[in-house]
Design a protein around this motif. Structure first.
Motif, PDB file in Angstrom:
ATOM      1  N   TRP A  73      47.433 -12.656  17.964  1.00 42.70           N
ATOM      2  CA  TRP A  73      47.065 -11.204  18.591  1.00 42.70           C
ATOM      3  C   TRP A  73      46.470 -10.243  17.633  1.00 42.70           C
ATOM      4  O   TRP A  73      45.980 -10.640  16.579  1.00 42.70           O
ATOM      5  N   CYS A  74      46.203  -9.221  18.309  1.00 41.21           N
ATOM      6  CA  CYS A  74      45.331  -8.209  17.567  1.00 41.21           C
ATOM      7  C   CYS A  74      45.954  -7.050  17.144  1.00 41.21           C
ATOM      8  O   CYS A  74      46.908  -6.450  18.061  1.00 41.21           O
ATOM      9  N   TRP A  75      45.588  -6.142  16.103  1.00 45.86           N
ATOM     10  CA  TRP A  75      45.977  -4.843  15.800  1.00 45.86           C
ATOM     11  C   TRP A  75      45.060  -3.961  15.789  1.00 45.86           C
ATOM     12  O   TRP A  75      44.104  -4.213  14.999  1.00 45.86           O
ATOM     13  N   TYR A  76      44.807  -3.073  16.747  1.00 46.97           N
ATOM     14  CA  TYR A  76      44.059  -1.952  16.876  1.00 46.97           C
ATOM     15  C   TYR A  76      42.712  -2.923  16.705  1.00 46.97           C
ATOM     16  O   TYR A  76      41.561  -2.376  16.114  1.00 46.97           O
ATOM     17  N   ASP A  77      42.342  -3.943  17.598  1.00 45.60           N
ATOM     18  CA  ASP A  77      41.109  -4.431  17.749  1.00 45.60           C
ATOM     19  C   ASP A  77      40.936  -5.301  16.769  1.00 45.60           C
ATOM     20  O   ASP A  77      39.793  -5.874  16.519  1.00 45.60           O
ATOM     21  N   ARG A  78      41.698  -5.674  15.673  1.00 44.45           N
ATOM     22  CA  ARG A  78      41.492  -6.311  14.505  1.00 44.45           C
ATOM     23  C   ARG A  78      42.354  -7.641  14.559  1.00 44.45           C
ATOM     24  O   ARG A  78      43.572  -7.375  15.050  1.00 44.45           O
ATOM     25  N   PRO A  79      42.171  -8.827  14.317  1.00 38.84           N
ATOM     26  CA  PRO A  79      43.054 -10.073  14.199  1.00 38.84           C
ATOM     27  C   PRO A  79      43.956  -9.617  13.172  1.00 38.84           C
ATOM     28  O   PRO A  79      44.300  -9.152  12.171  1.00 38.84           O
ATOM     29  N   ALA A  80      45.530  -9.897  13.762  1.00 34.43           N
ATOM     30  CA  ALA A  80      46.652  -9.584  13.157  1.00 34.43           C
ATOM     31  C   ALA A  80      46.747 -10.297  11.790  1.00 34.43           C
ATOM     32  O   ALA A  80      47.063  -9.651  10.779  1.00 34.43           O
ATOM     33  N   THR A  81      46.313 -11.851  11.689  1.00 39.47           N
ATOM     34  CA  THR A  81      46.304 -12.203  10.492  1.00 39.47           C
ATOM     35  C   THR A  81      45.558 -11.498   9.412  1.00 39.47           C
ATOM     36  O   THR A  81      45.790 -11.712   8.191  1.00 39.47           O
ATOM     37  N   GLU A  82      44.423 -11.266   9.843  1.00 43.02           N
ATOM     38  CA  GLU A  82      43.458 -10.499   9.039  1.00 43.02           C
ATOM     39  C   GLU A  82      44.085  -9.111   8.265  1.00 43.02           C
ATOM     40  O   GLU A  82      44.125  -8.687   7.029  1.00 43.02           O
ATOM     41  N   VAL A  83      44.753  -8.349   9.256  1.00 41.07           N
ATOM     42  CA  VAL A  83      45.434  -7.132   8.927  1.00 41.07           C
ATOM     43  C   VAL A  83      46.429  -7.393   8.013  1.00 41.07           C
ATOM     44  O   VAL A  83      46.713  -6.512   6.789  1.00 41.07           O
ATOM     45  N   ARG A  84      47.287  -8.376   8.236  1.00 42.21           N
ATOM     46  CA  ARG A  84      48.467  -8.878   7.497  1.00 42.21           C
ATOM     47  C   ARG A  84      48.049  -9.139   6.118  1.00 42.21           C
ATOM     48  O   ARG A  84      48.676  -8.720   4.949  1.00 42.21           O
ATOM     49  N   LEU A  85      47.175  -9.906   5.848  1.00 46.69           N
ATOM     50  CA  LEU A  85      46.675 -10.438   4.684  1.00 46.69           C
ATOM     51  C   LEU A  85      45.988  -9.199   3.753  1.00 46.69           C
ATOM     52  O   LEU A  85      46.243  -9.136   2.739  1.00 46.69           O
ATOM     53  N   GLU A  86      45.038  -8.423   4.329  1.00 43.08           N
ATOM     54  CA  GLU A  86      44.752  -7.410   3.710  1.00 43.08           C
ATOM     55  C   GLU A  86      45.716  -6.520   3.056  1.00 43.08           C
ATOM     56  O   GLU A  86      45.662  -5.921   1.954  1.00 43.08           O
ATOM     57  N   HIS A  87      46.807  -6.102   3.906  1.00 45.15           N
ATOM     58  CA  HIS A  87      47.886  -5.408   3.300  1.00 45.15           C
ATOM     59  C   HIS A  87      48.709  -5.985   2.302  1.00 45.15           C
ATOM     60  O   HIS A  87      49.075  -5.298   1.226  1.00 45.15           O
TER      61      HIS A  87
END
Length: 279
Positions: free
Chosen positions: A238-252
């Motif tokens: 799924w996406c989080w504010y138009d970004r792939p959620a996996t990418e956001v999770r790993l960035e965090h």
């Protein structure tokens, strides 16, 4: 801490970040509880040697154990066809250290200070005290009506010496003979079992945060630790504010990784004892 302690983790074929978190979780737990405690990692879906290699360098004295091939007898009739991969891992085996205070941690839980509930569990001498973590929202699946109104999380589970988890699970399933079809059902079953006859001691989310970038989770670690929920997933579809959620999770996770290494005594970003961690 006066009581003898055994700390266990469970791991399977999770994401590389999940193994990275496990390395830090082990190092941090050994730093917190000391060499006099016992430590074990239960491995599903691969050999213990492969899991150890993926995790990298950890302190000496950690046992790597193969999980049983079949679930405990008490659960076998209730495992539904829709069970997600990884569900029921925490019950195989039901106990690794039956004669000790057993602290079961998810691989993505990192503790650098003992929460009040854990300290009381180990020090107060209550032979029936149990520990569970708080959550930011209820997620108890089919067993919600047996868990009480407050959100609880099974990423931290503490049981006293001699506690018969199988008997506690059987009592809950006798009250509510429901098939387990999701990880929420598994979590609710654990919370209900730990809550039989008396309320468990609770690790608060101020102490150990439910840590992720996704609301209502908490973006920052707590005073005593953090549970990096969602880190084990290879793909969050799924996406989080138009970004792939996996990418956001790993960035965090990458943003907090230097602090987590420092908390565990791995401030140089290398493995325990100064050797490079395996990946």
């Amino acid at each position: 801490m006066r009581s003898r302690l055994g700390v266990r983790w469970t791991i399977g074929d999770v994401s590389p970040a999940g193994f990275e978190a496990l390395q830090i979780s082990i190092a941090s737990a050994v730093r917190l509880f000391g060499r006099e405690a016992a430590y074990a990692v239960v491995v599903n879906g691969m050999s213990p040697s492969e899991a150890a290699a993926r995790t990298g360098d950890v302190p000496d004295g950690v046992d790597w154990l193969a999980a049983p091939k079949v679930p405990p007898d008490v659960l076998a009739p209730y495992l539904g066809a829709g069970m997600a991969e990884g569900t029921a891992w925490k019950f195989a085996p039901l106990s690794v250290f039956p004669d000790l205070h057993e602290l079961a941690l998810d691989n993505d839980v990192i503790l650098w200070e003992a929460p009040e509930a854990v300290r009381r569990w180990l020090e107060d001498g209550d032979p029936h005290a149990r520990v569970v973590a708080a959550d930011v929202k209820p997620a108890h699946g089919r067993f919600a009506d047996l868990c009480g109104p407050e959100p609880r999380n099974s990423g931290i589970r503490g049981t006293p010496p001699g506690f018969d988890l199988g008997e506690a699970l059987a009592r809950v399933l006798a009250m509510k003979p429901e098939a387990l079809d999701s990880e929420l059902d598994e979590q609710g079953l654990q919370v209900a079992a730990l809550s039989l006859d008396r309320a468990p001691l609770v690790v608060t989310t101020e102490e150990v945060s439910i840590c992720s970038p996704f609301h209502p989770h908490q973006p920052q670690p707590g005073r005593c630790g953090a549970h990096f929920v969602g880190l084990n997933a290879r793909d969050l579809p799924w996406c989080w504010y138009d970004r792939p959620a996996t990418e956001v999770r790993l960035e965090h996770w990458r943003h907090l990784l230097p602090e987590m290494r420092r908390r565990a005594g791995l401030s140089d970003g290398r493995g325990v004892g100064g050797t490079a961690a395996g990946r």
